[in-house]
Design a protein around this motif. Structure first.
Motif, PDB file in Angstrom:
ATOM      1  N   ALA A  11      13.651  -3.502 -11.740  1.00 21.81           N
ATOM      2  CA  ALA A  11      13.436  -4.839 -11.168  1.00 21.81           C
ATOM      3  C   ALA A  11      12.481  -4.744  -9.977  1.00 21.81           C
ATOM      4  O   ALA A  11      11.569  -5.563  -9.838  1.00 21.81           O
ATOM      5  CB  ALA A  11      14.769  -5.430 -10.732  1.00 21.81           C
ATOM      6  N   HIS A  12      12.675  -3.724  -9.129  1.00 20.06           N
ATOM      7  CA  HIS A  12      11.845  -3.588  -7.930  1.00 20.06           C
ATOM      8  C   HIS A  12      10.373  -3.388  -8.301  1.00 20.06           C
ATOM      9  O   HIS A  12       9.499  -4.049  -7.739  1.00 20.06           O
ATOM     10  CB  HIS A  12      12.350  -2.410  -7.089  1.00 20.06           C
ATOM     11  CG  HIS A  12      11.713  -2.336  -5.731  1.00 20.06           C
ATOM     12  ND1 HIS A  12      12.124  -3.129  -4.684  1.00 20.06           N
ATOM     13  CD2 HIS A  12      10.692  -1.596  -5.252  1.00 20.06           C
ATOM     14  CE1 HIS A  12      11.384  -2.856  -3.617  1.00 20.06           C
ATOM     15  NE2 HIS A  12      10.496  -1.934  -3.943  1.00 20.06           N
ATOM     16  N   VAL A  13      10.126  -2.491  -9.237  1.00 22.20           N
ATOM     17  CA  VAL A  13       8.743  -2.202  -9.626  1.00 22.20           C
ATOM     18  C   VAL A  13       8.105  -3.459 -10.246  1.00 22.20           C
ATOM     19  O   VAL A  13       6.983  -3.831  -9.908  1.00 22.20           O
ATOM     20  CB  VAL A  13       8.693  -0.989 -10.592  1.00 22.20           C
ATOM     21  CG1 VAL A  13       7.297  -0.794 -11.162  1.00 22.20           C
ATOM     22  CG2 VAL A  13       9.158   0.279  -9.875  1.00 22.20           C
ATOM     23  N   PHE A  14       8.871  -4.147 -11.112  1.00 16.02           N
ATOM     24  CA  PHE A  14       8.366  -5.365 -11.754  1.00 16.02           C
ATOM     25  C   PHE A  14       8.030  -6.415 -10.686  1.00 16.02           C
ATOM     26  O   PHE A  14       6.944  -6.994 -10.673  1.00 16.02           O
ATOM     27  CB  PHE A  14       9.416  -5.894 -12.751  1.00 16.02           C
ATOM     28  CG  PHE A  14       9.059  -7.220 -13.345  1.00 16.02           C
ATOM     29  CD1 PHE A  14       8.137  -7.304 -14.386  1.00 16.02           C
ATOM     30  CD2 PHE A  14       9.621  -8.393 -12.858  1.00 16.02           C
ATOM     31  CE1 PHE A  14       7.780  -8.543 -14.921  1.00 16.02           C
ATOM     32  CE2 PHE A  14       9.274  -9.632 -13.391  1.00 16.02           C
ATOM     33  CZ  PHE A  14       8.353  -9.701 -14.422  1.00 16.02           C
ATOM     34  N   MET A  15       8.972  -6.637  -9.755  1.00 14.67           N
ATOM     35  CA  MET A  15       8.757  -7.660  -8.725  1.00 14.67           C
ATOM     36  C   MET A  15       7.614  -7.267  -7.789  1.00 14.67           C
ATOM     37  O   MET A  15       6.872  -8.118  -7.302  1.00 14.67           O
ATOM     38  CB  MET A  15      10.043  -7.901  -7.932  1.00 14.67           C
ATOM     39  CG  MET A  15      11.118  -8.613  -8.736  1.00 14.67           C
ATOM     40  SD  MET A  15      12.497  -9.181  -7.724  1.00 14.67           S
ATOM     41  CE  MET A  15      13.270  -7.646  -7.248  1.00 14.67           C
ATOM     42  N   ALA A  57       0.841  -1.208   0.000  1.00 10.68           N
ATOM     43  CA  ALA A  57       0.000   0.000   0.000  1.00 10.68           C
ATOM     44  C   ALA A  57       0.875   1.257   0.000  1.00 10.68           C
ATOM     45  O   ALA A  57       0.654   2.171  -0.806  1.00 10.68           O
ATOM     46  CB  ALA A  57      -0.924  -0.020   1.210  1.00 10.68           C
ATOM     47  N   THR A  58       1.892   1.292   0.874  1.00 10.53           N
ATOM     48  CA  THR A  58       2.748   2.486   0.928  1.00 10.53           C
ATOM     49  C   THR A  58       3.590   2.591  -0.350  1.00 10.53           C
ATOM     50  O   THR A  58       3.845   3.694  -0.824  1.00 10.53           O
ATOM     51  CB  THR A  58       3.660   2.470   2.173  1.00 10.53           C
ATOM     52  OG1 THR A  58       4.288   1.183   2.255  1.00 10.53           O
ATOM     53  CG2 THR A  58       2.895   2.735   3.453  1.00 10.53           C
ATOM     54  N   GLY A  59       3.976   1.445  -0.938  1.00  7.89           N
ATOM     55  CA  GLY A  59       4.751   1.456  -2.191  1.00  7.89           C
ATOM     56  C   GLY A  59       3.956   2.127  -3.297  1.00  7.89           C
ATOM     57  O   GLY A  59       4.474   2.931  -4.059  1.00  7.89           O
ATOM     58  N   LEU A  60       2.657   1.792  -3.358  1.00  4.61           N
ATOM     59  CA  LEU A  60       1.799   2.370  -4.410  1.00  4.61           C
ATOM     60  C   LEU A  60       1.555   3.861  -4.171  1.00  4.61           C
ATOM     61  O   LEU A  60       1.194   4.585  -5.085  1.00  4.61           O
ATOM     62  CB  LEU A  60       0.471   1.611  -4.496  1.00  4.61           C
ATOM     63  CG  LEU A  60       0.597   0.143  -4.932  1.00  4.61           C
ATOM     64  CD1 LEU A  60      -0.732  -0.586  -4.814  1.00  4.61           C
ATOM     65  CD2 LEU A  60       1.147   0.024  -6.354  1.00  4.61           C
ATOM     66  N   MET A  61       1.770   4.330  -2.931  1.00  5.75           N
ATOM     67  CA  MET A  61       1.561   5.761  -2.615  1.00  5.75           C
ATOM     68  C   MET A  61       2.795   6.591  -2.940  1.00  5.75           C
ATOM     69  O   MET A  61       2.743   7.816  -2.859  1.00  5.75           O
ATOM     70  CB  MET A  61       1.257   5.924  -1.124  1.00  5.75           C
ATOM     71  CG  MET A  61      -0.129   5.532  -0.719  1.00  5.75           C
ATOM     72  SD  MET A  61      -0.217   5.823   1.054  1.00  5.75           S
ATOM     73  CE  MET A  61      -1.189   4.456   1.560  1.00  5.75           C
ATOM     74  N   ILE A  62       3.922   5.934  -3.244  1.00  3.52           N
ATOM     75  CA  ILE A  62       5.180   6.686  -3.450  1.00  3.52           C
ATOM     76  C   ILE A  62       5.131   7.550  -4.710  1.00  3.52           C
ATOM     77  O   ILE A  62       5.840   8.529  -4.793  1.00  3.52           O
ATOM     78  CB  ILE A  62       6.420   5.747  -3.463  1.00  3.52           C
ATOM     79  CG1 ILE A  62       6.510   5.007  -2.139  1.00  3.52           C
ATOM     80  CG2 ILE A  62       7.717   6.517  -3.692  1.00  3.52           C
ATOM     81  CD1 ILE A  62       7.673   4.046  -2.039  1.00  3.52           C
ATOM     82  N   GLU A  63       4.262   7.204  -5.663  1.00  2.00           N
ATOM     83  CA  GLU A  63       4.141   7.947  -6.929  1.00  2.00           C
ATOM     84  C   GLU A  63       4.575   9.410  -6.828  1.00  2.00           C
ATOM     85  O   GLU A  63       5.456   9.852  -7.546  1.00  2.00           O
ATOM     86  CB  GLU A  63       2.679   7.887  -7.426  1.00  2.00           C
ATOM     87  CG  GLU A  63       2.250   6.495  -7.879  1.00  2.00           C
ATOM     88  CD  GLU A  63       3.020   5.988  -9.081  1.00  2.00           C
ATOM     89  OE1 GLU A  63       3.487   6.823  -9.871  1.00  2.00           O
ATOM     90  OE2 GLU A  63       3.155   4.755  -9.217  1.00  2.00           O
ATOM     91  N   ASP A  64       3.961  10.193  -5.894  1.00  2.00           N
ATOM     92  CA  ASP A  64       4.349  11.605  -5.787  1.00  2.00           C
ATOM     93  C   ASP A  64       5.306  11.806  -4.621  1.00  2.00           C
ATOM     94  O   ASP A  64       4.888  12.180  -3.538  1.00  2.00           O
ATOM     95  CB  ASP A  64       3.138  12.543  -5.662  1.00  2.00           C
ATOM     96  CG  ASP A  64       1.924  11.842  -5.120  1.00  2.00           C
ATOM     97  OD1 ASP A  64       1.094  11.426  -5.919  1.00  2.00           O
ATOM     98  OD2 ASP A  64       1.849  11.706  -3.884  1.00  2.00           O
ATOM     99  N   LYS A  65       6.582  11.508  -4.890  1.00  2.00           N
ATOM    100  CA  LYS A  65       7.612  11.609  -3.848  1.00  2.00           C
ATOM    101  C   LYS A  65       7.825  13.041  -3.372  1.00  2.00           C
ATOM    102  O   LYS A  65       8.266  13.271  -2.272  1.00  2.00           O
ATOM    103  CB  LYS A  65       8.952  11.077  -4.384  1.00  2.00           C
ATOM    104  CG  LYS A  65       9.005   9.576  -4.430  1.00  2.00           C
ATOM    105  CD  LYS A  65      10.321   9.089  -4.955  1.00  2.00           C
ATOM    106  CE  LYS A  65      10.321   8.887  -6.448  1.00  2.00           C
ATOM    107  NZ  LYS A  65       9.516   7.858  -7.011  1.00  2.00           N
ATOM    108  N   VAL A  66       7.535  14.036  -4.260  1.00  2.00           N
ATOM    109  CA  VAL A  66       7.812  15.430  -3.914  1.00  2.00           C
ATOM    110  C   VAL A  66       6.911  15.930  -2.790  1.00  2.00           C
ATOM    111  O   VAL A  66       7.290  16.803  -2.028  1.00  2.00           O
ATOM    112  CB  VAL A  66       7.649  16.350  -5.152  1.00  2.00           C
ATOM    113  CG1 VAL A  66       8.899  16.353  -5.983  1.00  2.00           C
ATOM    114  CG2 VAL A  66       6.446  15.947  -5.993  1.00  2.00           C
ATOM    115  N   THR A  67       5.714  15.357  -2.670  1.00  2.00           N
ATOM    116  CA  THR A  67       4.803  15.839  -1.627  1.00  2.00           C
ATOM    117  C   THR A  67       5.194  15.224  -0.286  1.00  2.00           C
ATOM    118  O   THR A  67       5.939  14.244  -0.230  1.00  2.00           O
ATOM    119  CB  THR A  67       3.348  15.413  -1.930  1.00  2.00           C
ATOM    120  OG1 THR A  67       3.325  13.993  -1.895  1.00  2.00           O
ATOM    121  CG2 THR A  67       2.888  15.908  -3.282  1.00  2.00           C
ATOM    122  N   ILE A  68       4.679  15.824   0.792  1.00  2.38           N
ATOM    123  CA  ILE A  68       4.973  15.300   2.131  1.00  2.38           C
ATOM    124  C   ILE A  68       4.417  13.882   2.241  1.00  2.38           C
ATOM    125  O   ILE A  68       5.056  12.991   2.784  1.00  2.38           O
ATOM    126  CB  ILE A  68       4.369  16.215   3.212  1.00  2.38           C
ATOM    127  CG1 ILE A  68       5.055  17.566   3.077  1.00  2.38           C
ATOM    128  CG2 ILE A  68       4.534  15.604   4.608  1.00  2.38           C
ATOM    129  CD1 ILE A  68       4.935  18.501   4.212  1.00  2.38           C
TER     130      ILE A  68
END
Ligand code: HEM
Ligand code: HEM
Length: 174
Positions: free
Chosen positions: A140-144, A31-42
């Motif tokens: 590799a990380h995103v694929f796995m 769940a937190t991995g999928l939230m990383i998309e916008d790294k620039v925000t808090i």
């Protein structure tokens, strides 16, 4: 894993505890991995913080789990499962263990390759020297990560399918 001399049809309590603890952690990591998309925000930064801390906890726990798995008794196989079902279930379990080990390693390399500071709940961790090519760790990380989500779907569907169709309560075993 040793075979049980007794008529045991459930996993050892230690393995059951660690399975569910890791399941909760891995769902939080995904769940937190999928939230990383916008790294620039808090919110994105917070997601990276919890994602890597929970992910590295999973990496610590998997070794304890493997030791327990190999040293404790094994429950009796489920007689109602067909041979191909047993084979797929075994394959999914092996792939889970490979991903649980490879994902944190590639994630750690990715953080370092992108110039970030690896940490575990705020405790700074060593920064290894990496050649440029290590940027591929990200792909590799995103694929796995996505493969892990698919496997989890198969794993849950198998439990639900057996409950509804064959009336086998696998949850009782785990
Ligand atoms: C979130 C990540 C999860 C992972 C990585 C995972 C991994 C595994 C693995 C590797 C096994 C085989 C036993 C072992 O070697 O320890 C297993 C068994 C089992 N899991 Fe999961 N699991 C997860 C989540 C879940 C969830 C959400 C459910 C609920 C539907 C579930 C239900 C079961 C059951 C019932 C078994 C026993 C199957 C049998 O009797 O052979 N697991 N799991
Ligand atoms: C069991 C452990 C792990 C799982 C299942 C996992 C899974 C995932 C998933 C599903 C994504 C989202 C991919 C996307 O939407 O693009 C992701 C992204 C990410 N993970 Fe992990 N991860 C794990 C461990 C780690 C660890 C330990 C670290 C760092 C030390 C890490 C660092 C990252 C980073 C930086 C991203 C963002 C990638 C990007 O969007 O550029 N992960 N991870």
């Amino acid at each position: 894993m040793k075979s049980s001399p007794l008529n045991i049809d459930r996993y050892h309590p230690g393995l059951r505890l660690i399975h569910w603890l890791m399941a909760i952690l891995i769902i939080a990591v995904i769940a937190t991995g999928l939230m990383i998309e916008d790294k620039v925000t808090i919110a994105g930064e917070q997601a990276v913080f919890w994602h890597q801390s929970f992910g590295l906890t999973v990496f610590l726990l998997v070794w304890i789990r493997l030791v327990l798995r190999w040293s404790l008794y094994k429950p009796l196989p489920i007689r109602m499962l067909k041979r191909w079902e047993q084979a797929i279930s075994k394959l999914v379990h092996i792939l889970f263990y490979i991903l649980i080990i490879m994902l944190p390693i590639s994630g750690y390399i990715m953080i370092v390759a992108f110039g970030g500071k690896p940490h575990w709940f705020g405790f700074n961790l060593p920064i290894p020297l990496l050649p440029e090519s290590f940027q591929t760790a990200a792909t590799a990380h995103v694929f796995m990560g996505f493969f892990m989500i698919i496997l989890l779907g198969i794993h849950i569907l198998a439990v639900v399918k057996h409950r509804l169709i064959a009336k086998v309560n696998l949850l009782q075993r785990m």
